[in-house]
Design a protein around this motif. Sequence first.
Motif, PDB file in Angstrom:
ATOM      1  N   ALA A 122      -2.240  26.242  18.409  1.00 36.65           N
ATOM      2  CA  ALA A 122      -2.476  27.302  17.830  1.00 36.65           C
ATOM      3  C   ALA A 122      -3.881  26.973  16.833  1.00 36.65           C
ATOM      4  CB  ALA A 122      -1.343  27.860  16.880  1.00 36.65           C
ATOM      5  N   ALA A 123      -3.991  25.999  15.909  1.00 35.71           N
ATOM      6  CA  ALA A 123      -5.048  25.780  15.426  1.00 35.71           C
ATOM      7  C   ALA A 123      -6.265  25.696  16.074  1.00 35.71           C
ATOM      8  CB  ALA A 123      -4.696  24.585  14.552  1.00 35.71           C
ATOM      9  N   ASP A 124      -6.162  25.075  17.116  1.00 40.20           N
ATOM     10  CA  ASP A 124      -7.403  24.933  18.238  1.00 40.20           C
ATOM     11  C   ASP A 124      -7.507  26.159  18.705  1.00 40.20           C
ATOM     12  OD1 ASP A 124      -7.503  22.143  17.553  1.00 40.20           O
ATOM     13  OD2 ASP A 124      -6.249  21.715  19.682  1.00 40.20           O
ATOM     14  N   ALA A 125      -6.762  27.121  19.138  1.00 38.20           N
ATOM     15  CA  ALA A 125      -7.140  28.411  19.477  1.00 38.20           C
ATOM     16  C   ALA A 125      -7.706  29.188  18.436  1.00 38.20           C
ATOM     17  CB  ALA A 125      -5.893  29.155  20.066  1.00 38.20           C
ATOM     18  N   VAL A 126      -7.391  29.268  17.187  1.00 36.30           N
ATOM     19  CA  VAL A 126      -8.028  29.895  16.199  1.00 36.30           C
ATOM     20  C   VAL A 126      -9.562  29.359  15.798  1.00 36.30           C
ATOM     21  CG1 VAL A 126      -7.835  30.394  13.696  1.00 36.30           C
ATOM     22  CG2 VAL A 126      -5.784  30.548  14.910  1.00 36.30           C
ATOM     23  N   ALA A 127      -9.477  27.942  16.071  1.00 34.77           N
ATOM     24  CA  ALA A 127     -10.799  27.301  15.920  1.00 34.77           C
ATOM     25  C   ALA A 127     -11.914  27.554  16.803  1.00 34.77           C
ATOM     26  CB  ALA A 127     -10.569  25.886  15.643  1.00 34.77           C
ATOM     27  N   ASP A 128     -11.365  27.585  18.211  1.00 30.51           N
ATOM     28  CA  ASP A 128     -12.155  27.865  19.285  1.00 30.51           C
ATOM     29  C   ASP A 128     -12.813  29.425  19.056  1.00 30.51           C
ATOM     30  OD1 ASP A 128     -12.010  25.344  20.478  1.00 30.51           O
ATOM     31  OD2 ASP A 128     -10.184  26.240  21.882  1.00 30.51           O
ATOM     32  N   LYS A 129     -11.852  30.384  18.704  1.00 27.64           N
ATOM     33  CA  LYS A 129     -12.218  31.581  18.525  1.00 27.64           C
ATOM     34  C   LYS A 129     -13.250  31.835  17.371  1.00 27.64           C
ATOM     35  CE  LYS A 129      -7.935  34.024  20.215  1.00 27.64           C
ATOM     36  NZ  LYS A 129      -7.111  34.839  19.785  1.00 27.64           N
ATOM     37  N   ALA A 130     -13.070  31.209  16.236  1.00 23.78           N
ATOM     38  CA  ALA A 130     -13.941  31.400  15.383  1.00 23.78           C
ATOM     39  C   ALA A 130     -15.288  30.480  15.564  1.00 23.78           C
ATOM     40  CB  ALA A 130     -13.484  30.366  14.011  1.00 23.78           C
ATOM     41  N   ALA A 131     -15.259  29.590  16.411  1.00 22.87           N
ATOM     42  CA  ALA A 131     -16.452  28.814  16.932  1.00 22.87           C
ATOM     43  C   ALA A 131     -17.245  29.851  17.893  1.00 22.87           C
ATOM     44  CB  ALA A 131     -16.308  27.760  17.517  1.00 22.87           C
ATOM     45  N   GLU A 132     -16.450  30.468  18.689  1.00 23.23           N
ATOM     46  CA  GLU A 132     -17.231  31.724  19.607  1.00 23.23           C
ATOM     47  C   GLU A 132     -17.823  32.398  18.662  1.00 23.23           C
ATOM     48  OE1 GLU A 132     -14.723  33.392  22.900  1.00 23.23           O
ATOM     49  OE2 GLU A 132     -13.911  31.157  23.305  1.00 23.23           O
ATOM     50  N   ALA A 133     -17.091  33.294  17.937  1.00 19.78           N
ATOM     51  CA  ALA A 133     -17.464  34.176  16.693  1.00 19.78           C
ATOM     52  C   ALA A 133     -18.668  33.793  16.225  1.00 19.78           C
ATOM     53  CB  ALA A 133     -16.431  34.528  15.930  1.00 19.78           C
TER      54      ALA A 133
END
Length: 187
Positions: free
Chosen positions: A130-141
């Motif tokens: 879940a943290a990786d998914a949130v980090a990936d979304k934050a990185a994409e943003a």
Amino acid sequence: MHDALMDKMNWLMAAAETAGDYAGKDGGSGVFPPFDPAYFPSQLFWFFLTFFALYLLLSKVFLPRVGETIEERGSRIADDLDQASRMQREAEEAEKAYTRSLADARTKAMNVAETTKQSVDAEIQTELAAADAVADKAAEAAETRIRQVRTEALGNIETVAAEAAQAVVAALTGKTVTLAAVKSALN
């Protein structure tokens, strides 16, 4: 004082003579009475009477009581030994049961620890995902924002370069140049 001593000596002499008179009256046979054959029948009578009385007392009263006591003690000792051996068996069985329950408890504790470890590992993996998914979304943003800023910066670079050139020309020559003239010169 000498007279008093003499009186005492005379009294002792008289006492010794009186004692001698009594000793001479029994006839002076010179045989010790228990060894005198004249007394043997009465001595044998009393010996046998005492012997049989003691024998009857011992055989009918004392020895049965002693025998009962010995038998009672023997049975009590045998009972105590039986009870001790039974208690020893019970203690050994209790020790085996304790050892088994301790081993079972250790096994259960190991199983619980392993299960807990596995569930914690799974939970950690879920949270990491879940943290990786949130980090990936934050990185994409962040990358999208960086692209926007870069595009805007590239779009404004001409204006910034023109303004900088205008400021440099004004500083070097002291003349004011229009922004349109600087842009046309740069292109």
